[in-house]
Motif scaffolding. Structure first.
Motif, short mmCIF file in Angstrom:
data_model
loop_
_atom_site.label_atom_id
_atom_site.label_comp_id
_atom_site.label_asym_id
_atom_site.label_seq_id
_atom_site.Cartn_x
_atom_site.Cartn_y
_atom_site.Cartn_z
N ASP A 606 13.85 -39.15 -7.67
CA ASP A 606 13.08 -40.37 -8.44
C ASP A 606 11.69 -39.84 -8.93
O ASP A 606 10.68 -39.84 -8.28
CB ASP A 606 12.78 -41.55 -7.22
N TRP A 609 8.47 -42.26 -9.98
CA TRP A 609 8.65 -43.63 -8.97
C TRP A 609 7.21 -44.34 -9.11
O TRP A 609 7.30 -45.47 -8.82
CB TRP A 609 8.73 -42.90 -7.59
N ASP A 714 9.03 -43.78 -3.72
CA ASP A 714 9.69 -42.38 -4.06
C ASP A 714 11.10 -42.59 -3.46
O ASP A 714 11.24 -42.31 -1.88
CB ASP A 714 9.11 -41.11 -3.86
N THR A 716 13.82 -40.54 -3.88
CA THR A 716 14.38 -39.33 -3.98
C THR A 716 15.30 -39.33 -2.68
O THR A 716 14.77 -39.46 -1.47
CB THR A 716 13.51 -38.23 -4.20
#
Length: 748
Positions: A606, A609, A714, A716
């Motif tokens: 991400d 973000w 975030d 990710t």
């Protein structure tokens, strides 16, 4: 001459002598001699009577030939002296013209009949008055003299013979004319050169006269005759008749003082039994009269007559009967009223000797084919069997048109019920053949189970033996042995043929293994991994569809050598990093063997973000099939680890995880990077969200979002993808293809 005159007139001789010149009459005709002498002689020739002429209408007599009678001192000739019209019987001299008379002796010439009675005529030379004609007559000496003779004296007088119509001296051929039903009436000759014309109201016509010939006669224009004075005086009559469909009635019409009477004939009508001759045929109550009774000759007195009979009003006498129909009138035991008996005679006179139903008869049945067996529905009671009624009554013939078919006949294979048992072509019939029991209908029967039949009956329907399993149509001696654990060809052996023959591969297919027969054809061993000509790795072959005909049809991936992608934790195929900028890629593969699976791993980052342009994080990881033959393959999608608890998409065709939770106002949209000083860091965000149903309480440190916004996070994470086969779908060797992306699609 004086002596003759004296003889004629007697005491009046002196007067005759004084008036001799006057009594000479008119001038004589051609060749005349002594008038009085000729007249006397003629009178002798004609018989001395006045005679009759054809009747003339008495009401319309022709006028006499009058001369002028002025008072004179000297009388004229006798023939020129008229009679006193008021005193017609007074004459100027004895026997003069138109003096009354009854005989010729009373006249100087002849006494002739006129419509007014007898009158003396005169000599003439075509100078006779109207209605008279000058005609020549002969006396007894043959001398001819001409005298006036009245015409149509008897005109319209009723008559029966032509002679009744003859006038004086017979000089006119007057005839008796037929007027049909009205009778016959005298006519008056006409049409000849010297004939006087017909009186007024009459015309000369060609008519039928008595005797059947025709003649020209004066007849009334009205077609109706009336009686004259002479006819009334004489009471003249004629026969008449009334005719109709019933017959002809004859009667008489006569001249009376009142005139001509009507026809007194009765009107004929249909003869009836009433003692009257109704139809006027001269027979009273004749044969065929209304109300008659037909009587027949009955000599044997059995109350039945013979012949055509007569319809009469009364019984003709003994020996007659009103009933007809006797055929033997000398035997009173033979007539329509007796019962027919089997005796060789026609007792009941119906024209048939010993006919059906006679006393003593026996039942005989119809036997058209003459085989001695009859049809029960058609029989006659006869004194003796008469074709076609000669059949026996023991058993019924079932086919009376075929003499070879009857009860007890030998059954034959001809499609007929020869023995009349209701079956037809029975087992064991002449010409039968063995038919084997074939329950499975494969055309082969059990050799131990057969019947001799004319044709198939039920399951006995094949002429071939050789079946060893009559419940399986694929098993018989004509069947090739197959790999199925059965004795298909009935030779006592099971699956005994070469497996290559019993289990043939598809045309042009390399089996990549060994096929054997073990009750069924199957692949016993597939070819394992080998090394190619260049030393390269060649994956093993596998049988996925369990179809022996294509052998080991699927080859494994090359990655199978190192076990790549076979497991999640140790050997997933690493797809690398997928930033959320719309990164995506296509991946092909196959799952071989069928119970194998392929694992992939990727890192989805991400990147932005906390710096999205619209304040929303567009992080979206998506996996879906772009090729999936027959929908054979499915996928699972895990987040962070391969633990089953992190399986966010299971057994699907599309896997997706995202943070763009704009739906229903939930999720990180809008979001801010600044946070309030709070910390809520659950061990598992997914579990937290499931429990709290809001991301406000499931954020990560350093805190939570500002009021009215979410805290941008975030996202990710590592994602694992598992590809495997749907066991409910048929196996296929075709590969799959998937697309893996991050941030390429909005969350829907």
């Amino acid at each position: 001459m004086s002596a003759l005159l004296f003889r004629v007139f007697g005491a009046g001789a002196i007067c005759a002598l004084l008036l001799l010149a006057a009594c000479g009459g008119g001038s004589s005709g051609p060749g005349a001699t002594d008038t009085k002498s000729d007249a006397k002689d003629a009178a002798v020739e004609t018989g001395g009577d006045a005679g009759d002429l054809v009747g003339i209408d008495a009401e319309n007599p022709p006028p006499p030939d009058d001369g002028d009678r002025d008072d004179q001192d000297e009388p004229e000739a006798v023939g020129d002296l008229p009679l006193d019209q008021e005193n017609p019987d007074e004459c100027p001299c004895v026997g003069c013209w138109m003096c009354p008379c009854t005989t010729n002796e009373e006249c100087q010439t002849f006494c002739v009949t006129t419509k007014d009675g007898g009158r003396c005529t005169k000599t003439c030379s075509d100078d006779c008055p109207e209605g008279w004609a000058c005609r020549d007559v002969k006396n007894t000496q043959g001398d001819v003299m001409y005298v006036c003779v009245p015409a149509a004296v008897h005109l319209c007088r009723p008559c029966e013979q032509n002679g009744e119509c003859a006038g004086s001296l017979g000089v006119f051929p007057d005839k008796c004319v037929s007027y049909g039903a009205s009778g016959k009436f005298c006519g008056s000759a006409c049409g000849a050169p010297k004939d006087p014309p017909c009186p007024s109201g009459y015309s000369c016509q060609e008519v039928t006269v008595v005797g059947g010939s025709t003649a020209k006669q004066c007849v009334p224009d009205s077609g109706v005759c009336e009686c004259g004075a002479l006819a009334i005086e004489a009471g003249a009559s004629t026969k008449c008749f009334v005719n109709n469909n019933a017959g002809t009635g004859f009667g008489v019409r006569e001249c009376r003082p009142s005139g001509l009477s009507d026809c007194d004939a009765r009107t004929p009508k249909k003869e009836a039994c009433n003692k009257v001759d109704d139809n006027c045929d001269g027979i009273t109550d004749g044969e065929g009269a209304d109300g008659c009774t037909v009587w027949f000759q009955d000599n044997d007195l059995d109350d039945y007559g013979i012949g055509v009979g007569k319809c009469v009003c009364e019984k003709p006498g003994p020996g007659f009967s009103q009933q007809a129909g006797d055929c033997n009138d000398s035997n009173n035991g033979m007539n329509p009223g007796v019962q027919e008996v089997c005796n060789g005679m026609d007792d009941d006179c119906n024209g048939i000797t010993d006919d059906a139903g006679a006393a003593g008869c026996k039942v005989h049945y119809l036997d058209e084919d003459g085989d001695g067996w009859g049809v029960f529905s058609d029989s006659k009671c006869l004194c003796a069997g008469v074709a076609p009624y000669t059949g026996s009554g023991n058993e019924e013939d079932c086919d009376d048109a075929n003499k070879d078919i009857y009860p007890g006949a030998k059954e034959k294979c001809d499609g007929k019920d020869n023995d009349c048992d209701g079956g037809g072509d029975a087992e064991g019939a002449v010409g039968c053949e063995p038919y084997y029991y074939d329950e499975d209908g494969d055309g082969y029967g059990l050799g131990s189970k057969f019947k001799c039949l004319c044709g198939p009956v039920g399951n006995y329907k094949t002429k071939k033996a050789g079946d060893c399993n009559d419940l399986d149509p694929a098993v018989n001696t004509a069947t090739a042995e197959r790999c199925n654990g059965k004795d298909d060809n009935c030779n006592g052996l099971t699956d005994e043929d070469d497996p290559v023959v019993m289990c043939p591969p598809r045309s042009g297919v390399d089996l990549h293994g060994v096929v054997v027969c073990d009750g069924v054809c199957k692949v016993n061993e597939c070819q394992g991994p080998t090394t190619g000509s260049q030393g390269e790795y060649v994956p093993a072959w596998h049988d996925l569809n369990q179809d022996f005909s294509d052998g080991c049809e699927c080859q494994a991936d090359v990655g199978e050598k190192d076990g790549a992608g076979q497991m999640c934790g140790t050997s997933p195929i690493d797809l690398g990093v997928f930033p959320d900028a719309g990164f995506k890629t296509l991946i092909q593969g196959n799952v071989v063997p069928a119970d194998d699976e392929d694992w992939y791993v990727l890192d989805a980052t991400d990147v932005t973000w906390n710096a999205e342009s619209d304040g929303c994080d567009h992080f979206n990881v998506k996996v879906f099939f772009t090729q999936n033959p027959s929908s054979t393959f499915v996928l699972d999608m895990y987040r962070e680890s391969c633990a089953e608890a992190n399986n966010i998409c299971k057994g699907t065709y599309v896997g997706e995880w995202n943070t763009w939770l704009l739906k229903d106002g939930k999720g990180e949209c809008p979001c801010v990077s600044d946070s309030l000083p709070a910390c809520d860091a659950p061990a598992n965000v997914a579990e937290c969200y499931e429990m709290q149903q809001t991301m406000d309480r499931c954020g990560t440190c350093p805190g939570v979002g500002a009021p009215g916004a979410n805290l941008c996070s975030d996202d990710t994470a590592r994602f694992y993808i598992r590809i495997y086969r749907d066991k409910t779908k048929p196996a296929t060797c075709l590969p799959y293809e998937i697309e893996v992306s991050n941030g390429a699609y909005p969350y829907m």
